[in-house]
Design an enzyme around this catalytic site. Structure first.
Site, PDB file in Angstrom:
ATOM      1  N   ASP A  42     111.890  13.333  19.604  1.00 48.76           N
ATOM      2  CA  ASP A  42     111.029  13.232  20.787  1.00 48.76           C
ATOM      3  C   ASP A  42     110.627  14.624  21.287  1.00 48.76           C
ATOM      4  O   ASP A  42     109.888  14.755  22.267  1.00 48.76           O
ATOM      5  CB  ASP A  42     111.666  12.383  21.894  1.00 48.76           C
ATOM      6  CG  ASP A  42     112.985  12.947  22.390  1.00 48.76           C
ATOM      7  OD1 ASP A  42     113.444  13.968  21.838  1.00 48.76           O
ATOM      8  OD2 ASP A  42     113.564  12.359  23.325  1.00 48.76           O
ATOM      9  N   SER A  43     111.070  15.656  20.555  1.00 51.12           N
ATOM     10  CA  SER A  43     110.562  17.008  20.816  1.00 51.12           C
ATOM     11  C   SER A  43     109.042  17.028  20.657  1.00 51.12           C
ATOM     12  O   SER A  43     108.377  17.952  21.138  1.00 51.12           O
ATOM     13  CB  SER A  43     111.194  18.020  19.849  1.00 51.12           C
ATOM     14  OG  SER A  43     111.073  17.576  18.507  1.00 51.12           O
ATOM     15  N   LYS A 110     118.352   7.627  17.025  1.00 52.40           N
ATOM     16  CA  LYS A 110     119.225   8.631  17.657  1.00 52.40           C
ATOM     17  C   LYS A 110     119.183   8.452  19.165  1.00 52.40           C
ATOM     18  O   LYS A 110     118.106   8.290  19.741  1.00 52.40           O
ATOM     19  CB  LYS A 110     118.790  10.043  17.263  1.00 52.40           C
ATOM     20  CG  LYS A 110     119.577  11.147  17.983  1.00 52.40           C
ATOM     21  CD  LYS A 110     119.520  12.475  17.264  1.00 52.40           C
ATOM     22  CE  LYS A 110     118.251  13.267  17.442  1.00 52.40           C
ATOM     23  NZ  LYS A 110     117.976  13.692  18.847  1.00 52.40           N
ATOM     24  N   GLU A 112     120.816  10.049  22.920  1.00 52.11           N
ATOM     25  CA  GLU A 112     121.477  11.205  23.516  1.00 52.11           C
ATOM     26  C   GLU A 112     122.627  10.780  24.422  1.00 52.11           C
ATOM     27  O   GLU A 112     122.472   9.867  25.238  1.00 52.11           O
ATOM     28  CB  GLU A 112     120.470  12.021  24.342  1.00 52.11           C
ATOM     29  CG  GLU A 112     119.406  12.689  23.486  1.00 52.11           C
ATOM     30  CD  GLU A 112     118.466  13.571  24.300  1.00 52.11           C
ATOM     31  OE1 GLU A 112     118.695  13.770  25.510  1.00 52.11           O
ATOM     32  OE2 GLU A 112     117.495  14.060  23.704  1.00 52.11           O
ATOM     33  N   GLU A 177     123.526  20.080  19.805  1.00 52.18           N
ATOM     34  CA  GLU A 177     122.432  20.974  20.205  1.00 52.18           C
ATOM     35  C   GLU A 177     122.948  22.070  21.138  1.00 52.18           C
ATOM     36  O   GLU A 177     123.489  21.789  22.224  1.00 52.18           O
ATOM     37  CB  GLU A 177     121.306  20.174  20.898  1.00 52.18           C
ATOM     38  CG  GLU A 177     120.146  21.068  21.303  1.00 52.18           C
ATOM     39  CD  GLU A 177     118.865  20.313  21.655  1.00 52.18           C
ATOM     40  OE1 GLU A 177     118.799  19.084  21.438  1.00 52.18           O
ATOM     41  OE2 GLU A 177     117.926  20.969  22.142  1.00 52.18           O
TER      42      GLU A 177
HETATM   43  O1  KIV Z   1     113.782  15.874  19.379  1.00 55.29           O
HETATM   44  C1  KIV Z   1     114.193  16.580  18.463  1.00 55.29           C
HETATM   45  O2  KIV Z   1     113.435  17.183  17.677  1.00 55.29           O
HETATM   46  C2  KIV Z   1     115.640  16.717  18.328  1.00 55.29           C
HETATM   47  C3  KIV Z   1     116.156  17.827  17.482  1.00 55.29           C
HETATM   48  C4  KIV Z   1     115.944  19.102  18.144  1.00 55.29           C
HETATM   49  C5  KIV Z   1     117.550  17.616  17.094  1.00 55.29           C
HETATM   50  O3  KIV Z   1     116.357  15.969  18.906  1.00 55.29           O
END
Ligand code: KIV
Length: 258
Positions: A42-43, A110, A112, A177
Site C-alpha cells: 500500500d506504499s 499482509k 500490520e 520495518e
Molecule cells: O507497502 C509496502 O510497500 C510495504 C513494504 C515497505 C514492506 O509494506
C-alpha cells in the site's frame, strides 16, 4: 511439488529471501524472475498517488493494481497489503481478504500489527487465508515522522512478544520495518518462520524494498534505500530524443508508418 509457502519457509538459515514491490504488470514481469515474493504494497499510496500516508489507500485501488501485477507473475509468491480500515474486526477482515483473493488471485495478504490484530489474523488463518505479518514501523497506524523501532527496552519486549504471537497464530513470515538491528537479529534467531527486513539490518532472513525507490523512479531519501540505478535519467534522455526527432520531423520514418 511442495507449495510456494513451504519453499519460502525452507529458505530460513539457508538462502536469503528476495522480495520487491510491484504496482503494475510491466514491473511485475521484470522482477518476477528474480524474486521469491512480489508484494503489492500500500506504499503505492505515497509512491503513485502522492497521498500523505497509506491510510487513504482503498481496497478497490489495491485490487485494481493487484490484478495488473498478477498478469506479470509466473513464479513468485504474490502478497497484497490489506489497506487501512479494511480489517477492523474479524467479519470485515474475512470479507475483504476473501474479496482480495478472489478478485486478484494473490497467494496471501499482509496485515500490520501484532497483539492488536492477533484475533483477526487468527480468524483469517482459520479460514485458510495465508497471512504475512508486519511489525516495527506500521505506516497505517502511525502519524508524524517515522523513527526506528525497538531501541527502547519496553518497545523491544513488545515487538518481540508480537513477533512470537504472530508466529503462533500461523503467519508464514513477518516483515520488520525499520527495526533496530539487535532486535531484528533476536527476532530472526528466535522465530522458525522467516523475517523480511526493510531498514532492519542484514540479520533478517530476507529483504524487501520498494522497486520504484531502488530504480530511482521515486524521489525518496531514506537511509534504508539503496538506489541501484537512476531510471528517471534514462527515461528523461529517451523522451528528449523523441521530442527532438518530432520537432525535426525525423520521427516517424516510413518504416513507422502505414
Ligand atoms: O507497502 C509496502 O510497500 C510495504 C513494504 C515497505 C514492506 O509494506
Amino acid at each position: 511439488m511442495k507449495n510456494k509457502f513451504y519453499e519460502i519457509k525452507k529458505k530460513k538459515n539457508k538462502s536469503k529471501i528476495v522480495c520487491l514491490t510491484a504496482y503494475s504488470k510491466n514491473i511485475a514481469q521484470i522482477i518476477d524472475n528474480h524474486c521469491d515474493i512480489v508484494l503489492v504494497g500500500d506504499s503505492l499510496g505515497s509512491v503513485l498517488y502522492n497521498y500523505k500516508s497509506t491510510r487513504s489507500v482503498t481496497l478497490d485501488v489495491m485490487i485494481e493494481h493487484s490484478k495488473s501485477v498478477k498478469m506479470g507473475i509466473k513464479k513468485s509468491l504474490m502478497v497484497v497489503d490489506m489497506p487501512h480500515n479494511t480489517y477492523r474486526d474479524t467479519t470485515e477482515a474475512l470479507k475483504n481478504a476473501k474479496k482480495m483473493i478472489s478478485k486478484t488471485k494473490c497467494d496471501a495478504v499482509k496485515l500490520e500489527g501484532g497483539n492488536k490484530v492477533i484475533n483477526i489474523i487468527k480468524h483469517l488463518i482459520k479460514n485458510k487465508i495465508q497471512v504475512q505479518g508486519h511489525l516495527g514501523i506500521l505506516p497505517q497506524s502511525q502519524r508524524g515522522k517515522f523513527k526506528v523501532k525497538g531501541k527502547k527496552r519496553l518497545e523491544k519486549i513488545k515487538i518481540l512478544k508480537d513477533a512470537k504471537l504472530l508466529e503462533k497464530a500461523g503467519v508464514f513470515s513477518i516483515v520488520l520495518e525499520c527495526v533496530d538491528t539487535s532486535l531484528a537479529k533476536t527476532i530472526t534467531q528466535e522465530l522458525k518462520i522467516p523475517t523480511i527486513g526493510i531498514g532492519a539490518s542484514s540479520h533478517c532472513d530476507g529483504q524487501v524494498l520498494v522497486t520504484d525507490d531502488l530504480i530511482g523512479l521515486n524521489k525518496i531519501n531514506a537511509r534504508f534505500v539503496k538506489k541501484y540505478t537512476n531510471i528517471s535519467k534514462q527515461i528523461n534522455s529517451a523522451i528528449i530524443k523523441f521530442k527532438n526527432e518530432v520537432k525535426q520531423n525525423k520521427f516517424p520514418k516510413k518504416k513507422h508508418s502505414y
